[in-house]
Design a protein around this motif. Structure first.
Motif, PDB file in Angstrom:
ATOM      1  N   MET A   1       0.822  -1.202   0.000  1.00 36.71           N
ATOM      2  CA  MET A   1       0.000   0.000   0.000  1.00 36.71           C
ATOM      3  C   MET A   1       0.863   1.263   0.000  1.00 36.71           C
ATOM      4  O   MET A   1       0.469   2.281  -0.512  1.00 36.71           O
ATOM      5  N   ALA A   2       2.051   1.161   0.570  1.00 36.45           N
ATOM      6  CA  ALA A   2       2.934   2.326   0.618  1.00 36.45           C
ATOM      7  C   ALA A   2       3.326   2.780  -0.784  1.00 36.45           C
ATOM      8  O   ALA A   2       3.474   3.976  -1.034  1.00 36.45           O
ATOM      9  N   SER A   3       3.462   1.837  -1.691  1.00 33.26           N
ATOM     10  CA  SER A   3       3.843   2.224  -3.052  1.00 33.26           C
ATOM     11  C   SER A   3       2.710   2.988  -3.742  1.00 33.26           C
ATOM     12  O   SER A   3       2.968   3.886  -4.535  1.00 33.26           O
ATOM     13  N   ALA A   4       1.457   2.654  -3.434  1.00 33.66           N
ATOM     14  CA  ALA A   4       0.327   3.394  -3.998  1.00 33.66           C
ATOM     15  C   ALA A   4       0.307   4.822  -3.451  1.00 33.66           C
ATOM     16  O   ALA A   4       0.035   5.777  -4.190  1.00 33.66           O
ATOM     17  N   THR A   5       0.607   4.970  -2.175  1.00 37.89           N
ATOM     18  CA  THR A   5       0.665   6.297  -1.575  1.00 37.89           C
ATOM     19  C   THR A   5       1.777   7.119  -2.213  1.00 37.89           C
ATOM     20  O   THR A   5       1.578   8.280  -2.563  1.00 37.89           O
ATOM     21  N   GLN A   6       2.941   6.496  -2.397  1.00 37.60           N
ATOM     22  CA  GLN A   6       4.071   7.201  -3.011  1.00 37.60           C
ATOM     23  C   GLN A   6       3.748   7.582  -4.460  1.00 37.60           C
ATOM     24  O   GLN A   6       4.107   8.666  -4.910  1.00 37.60           O
ATOM     25  N   ALA A   7       3.062   6.709  -5.164  1.00 37.40           N
ATOM     26  CA  ALA A   7       2.687   7.008  -6.551  1.00 37.40           C
ATOM     27  C   ALA A   7       1.714   8.175  -6.608  1.00 37.40           C
ATOM     28  O   ALA A   7       1.827   9.049  -7.471  1.00 37.40           O
ATOM     29  N   ALA A   8       0.764   8.223  -5.674  1.00 42.10           N
ATOM     30  CA  ALA A   8      -0.193   9.331  -5.638  1.00 42.10           C
ATOM     31  C   ALA A   8       0.516  10.643  -5.320  1.00 42.10           C
ATOM     32  O   ALA A   8       0.234  11.675  -5.944  1.00 42.10           O
ATOM     33  N   VAL A   9       1.445  10.611  -4.384  1.00 38.48           N
ATOM     34  CA  VAL A   9       2.196  11.821  -4.024  1.00 38.48           C
ATOM     35  C   VAL A   9       3.032  12.286  -5.217  1.00 38.48           C
ATOM     36  O   VAL A   9       3.068  13.493  -5.530  1.00 38.48           O
ATOM     37  N   ARG A  10       3.676  11.362  -5.919  1.00 38.50           N
ATOM     38  CA  ARG A  10       4.455  11.734  -7.111  1.00 38.50           C
ATOM     39  C   ARG A  10       3.555  12.325  -8.190  1.00 38.50           C
ATOM     40  O   ARG A  10       3.926  13.301  -8.854  1.00 38.50           O
TER      41      ARG A  10
END
Length: 103
Positions: free
Chosen positions: A1-10
């Motif tokens: 799930m952390a990668s989805a959060t990082q992708a949204a922030v990017r």
């Protein structure tokens, strides 16, 4: 799930750099919708923060009054209502740290 959060922030950072920076300011709210989304996602994660960001985008329309609209400290879909337990008194002026970022 952390990668989805990082992708949204990017994705939000990309939008701010490539689209928002090249268009005239039109935002009726402070902080801007993209900054609100960043803070909501960082505070509550991609699902709950994303819901708050989508609700904010739905409030951002030509006939809204706008104003200061902070991300709530505790997650609640109804934080803007006085009867909500997550209700906070709105700030009257932007935080000093936010004005330095905008400059």
């Amino acid at each position: 799930m952390a990668s989805a959060t990082q992708a949204a922030v990017r994705a939000i950072h990309w939008y701010q750099k490539n689209i928002s920076a090249n268009t005239p300011a039109k935002c009726r709210y402070y902080p801007t919708c993209s900054n609100y989304a960043l803070e909501a996602i960082e505070r509550f994660g991609i699902l709950r923060g994303g819901v708050l960001a989508m609700l904010r985008l739905l409030r951002c329309r030509p006939w809204s009054r706008g104003g200061i609209d902070d991300v709530p400290q505790r997650f609640s879909l109804f934080y803007r209502y006085s009867w909500s337990k997550a209700h906070e008194e709105p700030r009257l002026t932007p935080l000093a740290s936010h004005t330095k970022e905008m400059a």
